[in-house]
Design an enzyme around this catalytic site. Structure first.
Site, PDB file in Angstrom:
ATOM      1  CG  HIS A 201      -2.373  -0.136   0.839  1.00 28.46           C
ATOM      2  ND1 HIS A 201      -3.366   0.596   1.438  1.00 28.46           N
ATOM      3  CD2 HIS A 201      -2.982  -0.931  -0.062  1.00 28.46           C
ATOM      4  CE1 HIS A 201      -4.537   0.257   0.916  1.00 28.46           C
ATOM      5  NE2 HIS A 201      -4.333  -0.665   0.024  1.00 28.46           N
ATOM      6  CG  HIS A 301      -6.101  -0.611  -8.154  1.00 24.74           C
ATOM      7  ND1 HIS A 301      -6.854   0.511  -7.860  1.00 24.74           N
ATOM      8  CD2 HIS A 301      -5.863  -1.225  -6.968  1.00 24.74           C
ATOM      9  CE1 HIS A 301      -7.049   0.573  -6.569  1.00 24.74           C
ATOM     10  NE2 HIS A 301      -6.471  -0.464  -5.983  1.00 24.74           N
TER      11      HIS A 301
HETATM   12 MG   LIG Z   1      -2.620  -1.992  -4.012  1.00 25.35          MG
END
Ligand SMILES: [Mg+2]
Length: 392
Positions: A201, A301
């Site tokens: 992240h 994503h």
């Molecule tokens: Mg990610």
């Protein structure tokens, strides 16, 4: 044929508000669906679509590229910029949906036809409860192993996990050992035949991201995601050059130009453009061509709503470098009430077969959407041990 209106339909789905975009035409029953979900910026995106709409009302919806150029170049402010990029994306998806419906073919056939028989899906072990993992309790490793086994039992051959804890810009050995224990537990639980991904992240600094990548290298990750901020392309490139593990990044980049910079620096082995932020399917196709030239894989994503997923799958059927699709099924139990989709998900192996419905192959149930009106997203905040602000 003319565009007559552009509507937004907001649907609160637990941790995010799905923003569905409907482009209507002057032909009875002909419209297109797109998605422009941008967590914590829902009202801004809805407003941005309202601002862009006057450029398109009265225009021919089949001139998809021409309208994309108008949206990108006019009104002075070019993306990058997530709000405008997401607004353009939502409209672009709906225009491709309309074009497919006019020609009565799925979008992937507009782009040259299928290049594969199925699209592979991966699951996310977090299941929306990722915050639990940030406590560096040694028993977490056992839990990661159990979740990994459960994902495989559910038919997946690949999954992503958040095994890297939050760290300050420099910390000692403990978080590294923690991450290694969690990944070791997952590998031992599923064996070598399953693909494991770890997502940081973008929380670590380049120095910490490098340490995590080195420690996890022996476990043969399918890819190691966002080891540091995506605006630090040199930092990501340093990590990629230090390990054989493929590094993935790109979910926070917008537009062809940012991906050009990433690829020119050979900073990663997998790019993860978000189709509903980068400028839609039109920009995704350009980025795919660039990735192809660099022989870099694509794993877009896709944690948002069902139109985003349908667009990603259509794109995957037509794009050689597309390796896997992120899938979210368990965000809300009524997901299937909102959308009727045309593709088939096979439980065995969690793969998707192409559908026959035209366009993006989906239809949104507006009456069901109305049952889940906008709600402020939960404010998620992170602070380090010393009280300084961290990245959520
Ligand atoms: Mg990610």
């Amino acid at each position: 044929m003319k565009i007559t209106a552009i509507e937004t339909h907001v649907c609160h789905a637990r941790m995010r508000n799905w923003v569905f975009v409907k482009v209507l035409t002057d032909q009875d029953g002909l419209w297109g669906w797109g998605e422009a979900t941008l967590e914590w910026h829902t009202r801004a995106v809805v407003g941005a679509i309202e601002d862009i709409s006057p450029l398109l009302i009265g225009e021919d919806p089949t001139r998809v590229e021409h309208l994309w150029q108008i949206m990108y170049r006019q009104q002075f402010w070019h993306p990058p910029g997530f709000v405008r990029g997401t607004a353009i994306s939502g409209i672009d998806l709906a225009l491709w949906d309309i074009l497919g419906k006019i020609h009565n073919v799925p979008c992937h056939k507009l782009w040259g036809g299928p290049v594969r028989d199925f699209v592979r899906l991966y699951s996310h072990l977090g299941g929306g409860k990722m915050e639990d993992f940030y406590q560096t309790d040694p028993s977490d490793a056992k839990r990661f192993g159990e979740l990994a086994a459960s994902s495989v039992a559910d038919g997946y051959t690949a999954f992503k996990s958040m095994a890297v804890p939050e760290t300050m810009s420099l910390e000692g050995l403990k978080p590294i050992k923690y991450a290694e224990a969690c990944v070791r537990a997952m590998r031992e639980a599923v064996g070598d035949g399953i693909d494991i991904m770890v997502d940081c992240h973008a929380r670590p600094s380049p120095a910490m991201g490098l340490q995590f990548a080195k420690a996890l290298e022996p476990y043969g990750l399918y890819f190691f995601e966002e080891p540091c901020w995506s605006e630090s392309i040199d930092g990501i490139a340093d990590v990629q050059r230090a390990v054989t593990t493929p590094i993935a990044t790109g979910e926070r980049l917008v537009s062809l130009h940012q991906f050009r910079d990433l690829l020119e620096k050979r900073a990663c082995s997998v790019i993860q453009p978000d189709i509903i932020h980068i400028g839609g399917l039109s920009e995704a196709r350009r980025i795919a061509a660039l990735a192809e030239a660099h022989r870099v894989s694509m794993a877009p994503h896709n944690p948002q709503g069902p139109v985003s997923t349908a667009a990603s799958i259509e794109f995957g059927f037509a794009t050689p470098s597309y390796i896997i699709c992120e899938s979210v099924h368990q965000d809300v139990p009524w997901r299937d009430d909102i959308v009727k989709d045309g593709f088939t998900v096979e439980k065995q192996g969690r793969i998707v077969r192409p559908g026959k419905l035209p366009g993006l192959g989906i239809e949104i149930n507006e009456a069901e959407v109305k049952k889940h009106p906008f709600q402020q997203e939960t404010i998620l905040r992170t602070f380090y041990k010393d009280g300084s602000a961290g990245d959520w």
